[in-house]
Design an enzyme around this catalytic site. Structure first.
Site, PDB file in Angstrom:
ATOM      1  N   LYS B  79      14.669  -3.455   7.060  1.00 34.72           N
ATOM      2  CA  LYS B  79      13.450  -3.793   6.319  1.00 34.72           C
ATOM      3  C   LYS B  79      13.679  -5.093   5.547  1.00 34.72           C
ATOM      4  O   LYS B  79      14.762  -5.310   4.994  1.00 34.72           O
ATOM      5  CB  LYS B  79      13.114  -2.637   5.364  1.00 34.72           C
ATOM      6  CG  LYS B  79      11.773  -2.759   4.663  1.00 34.72           C
ATOM      7  CD  LYS B  79      11.493  -1.535   3.777  1.00 34.72           C
ATOM      8  CE  LYS B  79      10.119  -1.631   3.122  1.00 34.72           C
ATOM      9  NZ  LYS B  79       9.816  -0.469   2.258  1.00 34.72           N
ATOM     10  N   SER B 159       4.977   1.539   2.773  1.00 35.34           N
ATOM     11  CA  SER B 159       5.231   0.140   2.994  1.00 35.34           C
ATOM     12  C   SER B 159       6.194  -0.138   4.148  1.00 35.34           C
ATOM     13  O   SER B 159       6.219  -1.266   4.649  1.00 35.34           O
ATOM     14  CB  SER B 159       5.818  -0.491   1.719  1.00 35.34           C
ATOM     15  OG  SER B 159       7.104   0.012   1.450  1.00 35.34           O
ATOM     16  N   SER B 183       6.825   5.502   0.802  1.00 30.56           N
ATOM     17  CA  SER B 183       6.927   4.393   1.760  1.00 30.56           C
ATOM     18  C   SER B 183       7.863   4.618   2.932  1.00 30.56           C
ATOM     19  O   SER B 183       7.886   3.796   3.855  1.00 30.56           O
ATOM     20  CB  SER B 183       7.372   3.120   1.042  1.00 30.56           C
ATOM     21  OG  SER B 183       6.309   2.542   0.353  1.00 30.56           O
TER      22      SER B 183
END
Lengths: 95, 493
Positions: B79, B159, B183
């Site tokens: 990420k 997210s 998330s």
């Protein structure tokens, strides 16, 4: 509590975010929607309740107060938009 | 030849050790898959082809010597929130334009130390603020899942939308992700993948761009429960550089898989039955209860009375912490700078241009609730409510409950540019209604696929555990996986 245009501009100033008149108007609506949503917290009885300071019960970690890192000035300024001899450059702040 | 990208981490690990495949072959398969799919899915914001091949070659050399770590030669996506030395790290924000850190986050360093290979950086909501991956400066991620006989584009959740989409579409073996209010678990549920947010303090936060420091935790998104256990074992550590990292040895999570549920008590919280939840979610929850009962667990009704206050309390605590954490993006030390007539004008213009709409909104809310005169009414009240939310869980665990079963999300994946959600930020926030309590209490939570809805879209179940009892979550989630199966999207990209 509801925020007006004046409050939005004051908060934007505190947050160091430039906002246009139009943005401030839109933000006032959005912030009021969010503040309206969180308003329900006031109905919770919190008499004698301690505010949370840490989710896990643990002692604050401590270490010897000695230098463990350093001599990395060039690494630290490597990503800065404007530098000179390992200093960050900013617009003039003192006349 | 079989498609190597279809191998789970556990399967690839065996084939690499047996020298049936090489790390370079595996890595090249993923790089080819990414290059072909990314224009359609936008899951990666940076692909590190050369670095990946170099790391794979080094893995092959170690494997040839009969050596190698727990993840030797396994290609992963990272990420964009994690600092990766010399590689694109921008939290998918414009304000961090061009930022290439001179250091590596502890979590990614742990993965490389175990032999994993980096494929690139994954798309995400800007600074992890969002539930649809639409706030990214790099544009939305497209969910590999689509409703049956429909070509409408759906969000992968957020997210960690890039992480979930990449895992689901076979663009990496597994991915790192982070979870502040849901998330990891919400995008996992939207993509038919497994995601675990471990207990606060289990993974080091060092080198992860901070959003809300008292809530942020890193965890993996994987194709199945075993892979998630393998990844978490490597990601978790005790780290001197993060004072909230807890001094507990990391257990062998994989060993918990396959243990019987006999004698285990599973709590079903009545407050999670909320108005407006689709019948399909209710049905899935009931199915999950039946699976666990059939596996020998005792099912008990429980009450977590402050559940409904978790989301409003979160929307005070998280923005408050974010407004402080994001103060560092000032146009001086890294990233974007927009010139101004003086230094304050430069700060204000830089932040106005560098932050997207959702980030500005949250920084503004945080600044407001922390400002003079409002601190007690908002922030202090929210932290007191947080104490009560945590106590709800403590009471239930003290009564002998081992884990709690809930739905993971109130709906399946929704459309890109959903008008209702765009018009009302609170509607978007409600996506996290079932996951956010876990962050507020610092507990571990796992999302595991439970089935498909009538449109053929994945739905997830969530298990919540005692602090540092991730093992019970893997054990229980595996039972659900055995009953429900695993789910792959039909390839259209």
């Amino acid at each position: 509590m509801s925020v007006d245009l004046h409050t939005v501009k004051r908060v934007a100033r505190l947050a160091r975010i430039a906002v246009s008149e139009e943005e401030a108007g839109r933000m006032a609506g959005e912030l009021n929607a969010i503040l309206g949503f969180v308003e329900q917290l006031s109905e919770v009885d919190v008499t004698d309740v301690e505010p949370m300071t840490s989710v896990t019960l643990m002692e604050m970690k401590k270490r010897q107060d000695v230098v463990t890192d350093g001599a990395k000035a060039s690494d630290i300024v490597a990503n800065a938009p404007a530098t000179e001899e390992n200093f960050f450059l900013v617009p003039k702040v003192v006349e | 030849m079989t498609d190597l990208t279809r191998l789970t981490i556990a399967q690839a690990r065996e084939k690499l050790r047996a020298k049936e495949i090489t790390a370079v072959e595996l890595t090249d398969s993923y790089l080819a898959a990414i290059d072909a799919a990314n224009p359609a899915l936008n899951a990666y914001v940076a692909v590190t082809h050369d670095k990946a091949r170099d790391m794979a070659r080094a893995s092959d050399a170690r494997l040839a010597e009969g050596q190698g770590g727990a993840l030797e030669g396994i290609p992963l996506g990272i990420k964009d929130l994690f600092a990766t030395e010399g590689v694109h790290t921008q939290a998918c924000s414009h304000v961090l334009d061009g930022f290439k850190p001179r250091y590596e986050s502890t979590v990614s360093a742990n993965l490389w130390a175990d032999g994993a290979v980096m494929l690139g950086k994954l798309n995400m909501d800007e600074f992890a603020m969002g539930s649809s991956n639409e706030t990214s400066y790099y544009g939305p991620v497209i969910n590999p899942w689509r409703a049956e006989s429909s070509n409408r584009q759906l969000v992968p959740g957020g997210s960690s939308g890039g992480s979930a989409a990449a895992v689901s579409a076979f663009l990496c073996s597994g991915a790192t992700a982070t979870d502040t209010g849901g998330s990891i678990r919400q995008p996992a549920a939207f993509t038919g993948t497994v995601g675990i947010k471990p207990t606060y303090g289990r993974c080091s936060r060092w080198g992860i761009a901070a959003f809300a420091s008292s809530l942020d935790q890193a965890g993996p998104i994987a194709r199945d429960v075993r892979d998630a256990a393998i990844l978490l074992k490597s990601m978790a550590s005790v780290d001197k550089k993060d004072t909230t990292s807890v001094d507990r040895p990391v257990p062998d999570y994989e060993a918990a898989i396959g243990r019987s549920l006999k004698g285990m008590k599973i709590g079903i919280p009545r407050e999670y039955r909320v108005d407006g939840t689709p019948q399909e979610i209710e049905d899935l929850w009931r199915k999950g209860i039946d699976w666990l009962r059939e596996a020998g667990a005792e099912i008990v009704d429980i009450s977590l009375p402050h559940t409904k206050y978790a989301l409003p309390a979160y929307y005070i605590v998280a923005p408050a912490e974010a407004s402080s954490n994001l103060a560092r993006y000032d146009g001086v030390r890294y990233g974007l700078r927009v010139p101004g007539k003086d230094i304050v004008d430069m700060y204000e213009k830089t932040r106005a241009a560098g932050f997207g709409r959702e980030v500005k909104r949250r920084v503004m809310i945080g600044t407001y609730v922390l400002s003079a005169g409002y601190y007690d009414a908002y922030y202090l009240q929210a932290q007191k409510v947080r104490t009560l939310i945590k106590k709800d869980f403590e009471d239930v665990f003290a009564a002998g409950v081992d884990a709690i079963l809930t739905p993971a999300t109130p709906s399946a994946a929704f459309g890109i540019a959903d008008e209702e959600m765009n018009a009302d930020p609170v509607k978007m926030y409600l996506n996290d209604i079932f996951t956010v309590t876990v962050n507020m209490a610092g507990l571990p939570g796992i999302a595991v696929p439970g089935g498909l809805d009538a449109n053929g879209l994945p739905l997830g179940l969530q298990l919540i555990g005692r602090p540092f009892d991730e093992e019970t979550l893997f054990q229980t989630a595996h039972v659900i996986e055995q009953a429900a199966g695993t789910f792959q999207p039909p390839k259209w990209w």
